[in-house]
Design a protein around this motif. Structure first.
Motif, short mmCIF file in Angstrom:
data_model
loop_
_atom_site.label_atom_id
_atom_site.label_comp_id
_atom_site.label_asym_id
_atom_site.label_seq_id
_atom_site.Cartn_x
_atom_site.Cartn_y
_atom_site.Cartn_z
N GLY A 1 0.71 -1.26 0.00
CA GLY A 1 0.00 0.00 0.00
C GLY A 1 0.75 1.32 0.00
O GLY A 1 0.13 2.30 -0.28
N THR A 2 2.00 1.49 0.31
CA THR A 2 3.04 0.53 0.68
C THR A 2 3.83 1.12 1.85
O THR A 2 4.06 2.32 1.90
CB THR A 2 4.00 0.27 -0.50
OG1 THR A 2 3.26 -0.15 -1.65
CG2 THR A 2 5.06 -0.76 -0.16
N ALA A 3 4.27 0.27 2.74
CA ALA A 3 5.19 0.67 3.81
C ALA A 3 6.28 -0.39 3.89
O ALA A 3 5.98 -1.57 4.05
CB ALA A 3 4.48 0.79 5.14
N GLY A 4 7.52 0.03 3.75
CA GLY A 4 8.63 -0.91 3.84
C GLY A 4 9.63 -0.45 4.88
O GLY A 4 10.03 0.72 4.90
N VAL A 5 10.00 -1.35 5.77
CA VAL A 5 10.96 -1.04 6.84
C VAL A 5 12.12 -2.01 6.75
O VAL A 5 11.92 -3.23 6.64
CB VAL A 5 10.32 -1.15 8.23
CG1 VAL A 5 11.33 -0.78 9.32
CG2 VAL A 5 9.09 -0.27 8.33
N VAL A 6 13.34 -1.47 6.79
CA VAL A 6 14.55 -2.30 6.87
C VAL A 6 15.36 -1.80 8.07
O VAL A 6 15.57 -0.59 8.22
CB VAL A 6 15.38 -2.24 5.59
CG1 VAL A 6 16.70 -2.99 5.76
CG2 VAL A 6 14.61 -2.83 4.41
N THR A 7 15.79 -2.73 8.90
CA THR A 7 16.55 -2.41 10.11
C THR A 7 17.82 -3.25 10.14
O THR A 7 17.76 -4.45 9.89
CB THR A 7 15.73 -2.71 11.37
OG1 THR A 7 14.44 -2.12 11.26
CG2 THR A 7 16.43 -2.20 12.62
N ILE A 8 18.94 -2.64 10.43
CA ILE A 8 20.18 -3.38 10.64
C ILE A 8 20.52 -3.34 12.13
O ILE A 8 20.57 -2.26 12.74
CB ILE A 8 21.34 -2.81 9.81
CG1 ILE A 8 21.07 -3.07 8.32
CG2 ILE A 8 22.67 -3.44 10.22
CD1 ILE A 8 22.17 -2.57 7.40
N LEU A 9 20.71 -4.52 12.70
CA LEU A 9 21.09 -4.66 14.11
C LEU A 9 22.52 -5.16 14.18
O LEU A 9 22.95 -5.99 13.37
CB LEU A 9 20.16 -5.63 14.83
CG LEU A 9 18.67 -5.31 14.82
CD1 LEU A 9 17.91 -6.36 15.62
CD2 LEU A 9 18.40 -3.92 15.37
N GLU A 10 23.26 -4.66 15.16
CA GLU A 10 24.64 -5.07 15.34
C GLU A 10 24.88 -5.57 16.75
O GLU A 10 24.29 -5.08 17.71
CB GLU A 10 25.60 -3.93 15.03
CG GLU A 10 25.44 -2.71 15.94
CD GLU A 10 26.40 -1.60 15.61
OE1 GLU A 10 27.39 -1.84 14.91
OE2 GLU A 10 26.16 -0.46 16.09
N ARG A 11 25.75 -6.56 16.88
CA ARG A 11 26.13 -7.07 18.19
C ARG A 11 27.17 -6.13 18.78
O ARG A 11 28.13 -5.73 18.12
CB ARG A 11 26.72 -8.48 18.06
CG ARG A 11 26.98 -9.14 19.40
CD ARG A 11 27.38 -10.60 19.19
NE ARG A 11 28.81 -10.73 18.92
CZ ARG A 11 29.39 -11.86 18.54
NH1 ARG A 11 28.65 -12.96 18.36
NH2 ARG A 11 30.69 -11.92 18.33
N LEU A 12 26.97 -5.76 20.04
CA LEU A 12 27.89 -4.86 20.72
C LEU A 12 29.03 -5.66 21.35
O LEU A 12 28.86 -6.82 21.75
CB LEU A 12 27.16 -4.07 21.79
CG LEU A 12 25.99 -3.19 21.29
CD1 LEU A 12 25.29 -2.55 22.49
CD2 LEU A 12 26.50 -2.13 20.34
N SER A 13 30.17 -5.02 21.47
CA SER A 13 31.30 -5.64 22.15
C SER A 13 30.98 -5.79 23.62
O SER A 13 30.29 -4.94 24.22
CB SER A 13 32.56 -4.78 21.98
OG SER A 13 32.87 -4.62 20.62
N ALA A 14 31.46 -6.86 24.21
CA ALA A 14 31.24 -7.09 25.63
C ALA A 14 31.87 -5.98 26.44
O ALA A 14 32.94 -5.48 26.12
CB ALA A 14 31.80 -8.44 26.04
N ARG A 15 31.19 -5.61 27.53
CA ARG A 15 31.72 -4.55 28.40
C ARG A 15 32.94 -5.06 29.17
O ARG A 15 32.99 -6.21 29.54
CB ARG A 15 30.66 -4.09 29.39
CG ARG A 15 29.53 -3.30 28.73
CD ARG A 15 28.60 -2.77 29.80
NE ARG A 15 27.54 -1.96 29.22
CZ ARG A 15 26.61 -1.35 29.95
NH1 ARG A 15 26.63 -1.43 31.26
NH2 ARG A 15 25.67 -0.63 29.40
#
Length: 397
Positions: A383-397
């Motif tokens: 209709g249109t709605a498009g979502v793209v998300t990039i997730l990243e792993r964080l370095s350990a504290r």
């Protein structure tokens, strides 16, 4: 908007067939509570709430979160078709990144009726009226069949006519989805299927059979996002951050293309993906795991190319060589995807975020992608709605 946004917590309830599901308010509250528990927070620490759903009345979001508390926070209800959950997260992320609030909750839920999607309001122009007219101009629409699968059946035929992909190419997507879902206790359909099972199941529209279409599903999922300062102040230890996110609608040349492939959102997918890759400074080849919008098998095939996971027209080879699963180039839909995990419209995008978060934390159990560091989520609403998300792993504290 340069503040990094962290995934503080995620949660979801097992997806079910509509006849077996609980009510939307029960499922939504349970998913929100699970996300807060995962974050180690209480509801009164949330500054804003965004609720995504399609099949529901106004202020259903308030009905859901009032069970957690009545704290006077703003509650926004979001309906963006099948991308409603991701749109809710997009708004929550913006609020946190801009400094409007330190912590926000996005919750998505759906109590779906059985059967195919249908128009609920017949006394006014339907939102997809121009899309339907465009499809009728290039495809023999059958008025006796539901409209949604016909968009994708037309796109499937167009793709098969223009590439070396076959009906078996599409069916293999369903087989892979079930194989992955067999490792996911939250998925609806976990029994393995074969190519013959898929191809011989009843025809829904065109080349698409029943096992190539996502089932109506009930369920809920939620995500809590926060700033780095909020996490430090409250002793949180988030392991995952949003590296980039974008939401787009259609360009003004959509109907000029006279293409069913264009009508189902491939242009939105491609442009949004290009934006997040540039913002995050990554390449599709860097991705370890992807949760994409496989409402129909053809949409997964088209999305491989739209996201740049393979070259244009190269999806058949990508699938045949196993580059879309464990041991290949990138694991797509380890959860089982919409085809097998299920597709409760408002919950889908947030369930994808939960899966990617678990993968990047290394807590996905039997379906864990080894050493996953970078993941992508793709959620699309006609209709249109498009979502793209990039997730990243964080370095350990």
């Amino acid at each position: 908007m340069n503040s990094r946004v962290l995934i503080a917590g995620v949660g979801m309830v097992p997806f079910t067939r509509p006849s077996a599901g609980a009510s939307y308010d029960e499922m939504g509250a349970a998913a929100a509570e699970a996300a807060l528990d995962d974050a180690g927070l209480s509801y009164d620490q949330v500054g804003q709430v965004y609720a995504g759903y399609v099949y529901g009345d106004s202020t259903a979001g308030q009905r859901v979160v009032y069970q957690l508390g009545m704290t006077r926070v703003p509650v926004l209800n979001v309906n963006n078709n099948c991308a409603s959950g991701s749109s809710a997260l997009w708004l929550a992320r913006q609020a946190v990144a801009s400094g409007v609030t330190e912590c926000a909750l996005a919750v998505g839920f759906e109590q779906m009726p059985p059967g195919a999607l249908t128009t609920k309001w017949n006394d006014r122009p339907p939102p997809l009226l121009a899309f339907k007219s465009a499809l009728e101009d290039i495809y023999a629409v059958d008025p006796a069949l539901p409209m949604t699968p016909q968009y994708f059946a037309a796109a499937a035929q167009e793709y098969l006519d223009s590439t070396d992909a076959t009906a078996e190419t599409l069916a293999a997507v369903s087989v892979k989805a079930r194989s992955h879902a067999g490792r996911n206790p939250l998925a609806v359909f976990r029994d393995p299927i074969t190519l013959d099972d898929v191809l011989s199941s009843p025809t829904v529209a065109g080349v698409l059979t029943r096992l190539q279409c996502c089932p109506p599903t009930s369920g809920a999922a939620a995500t809590v996002v926060c700033t780095e300062e909020f996490a430090r102040k409250h002793g949180l230890d988030p392991r995952v951050a949003i590296a980039a996110q974008a939401l787009e609608s259609d360009d003004d040349d959509l109907f000029d293309a006279r293409s069913a492939i264009a009508l189902v959102g491939t242009g939105v997918t491609q442009r949004t993906a290009e934006r997040v890759y540039a913002e995050a400074g990554v390449d599709p080849a860097d991705l370890d795991v992807v949760e994409l919008h496989d409402c129909f098998t053809i949409n997964e095939v088209l999305t491989y190319e739209g996201l740049g996971l393979c070259e244009p027209g190269g999806a058949a080879k990508f699938i045949a060589e196993g580059d879309n699963t464990y041991g290949g180039r990138v694991v797509t839909n380890p959860s089982g995807g919409l085809l097998s995990k299920g597709h409760p419209l408002g919950a889908t995008g947030l369930a994808q975020i939960a899966e990617i978060t678990w993968q990047l934390r290394g807590t996905a159990g039997a379906r864990q992608v080894p050493d996953a560091r970078l993941g992508l989520q793709h959620n699309l609403g006609l209709g249109t709605a498009g979502v793209v998300t990039i997730l990243e792993r964080l370095s350990a504290r």
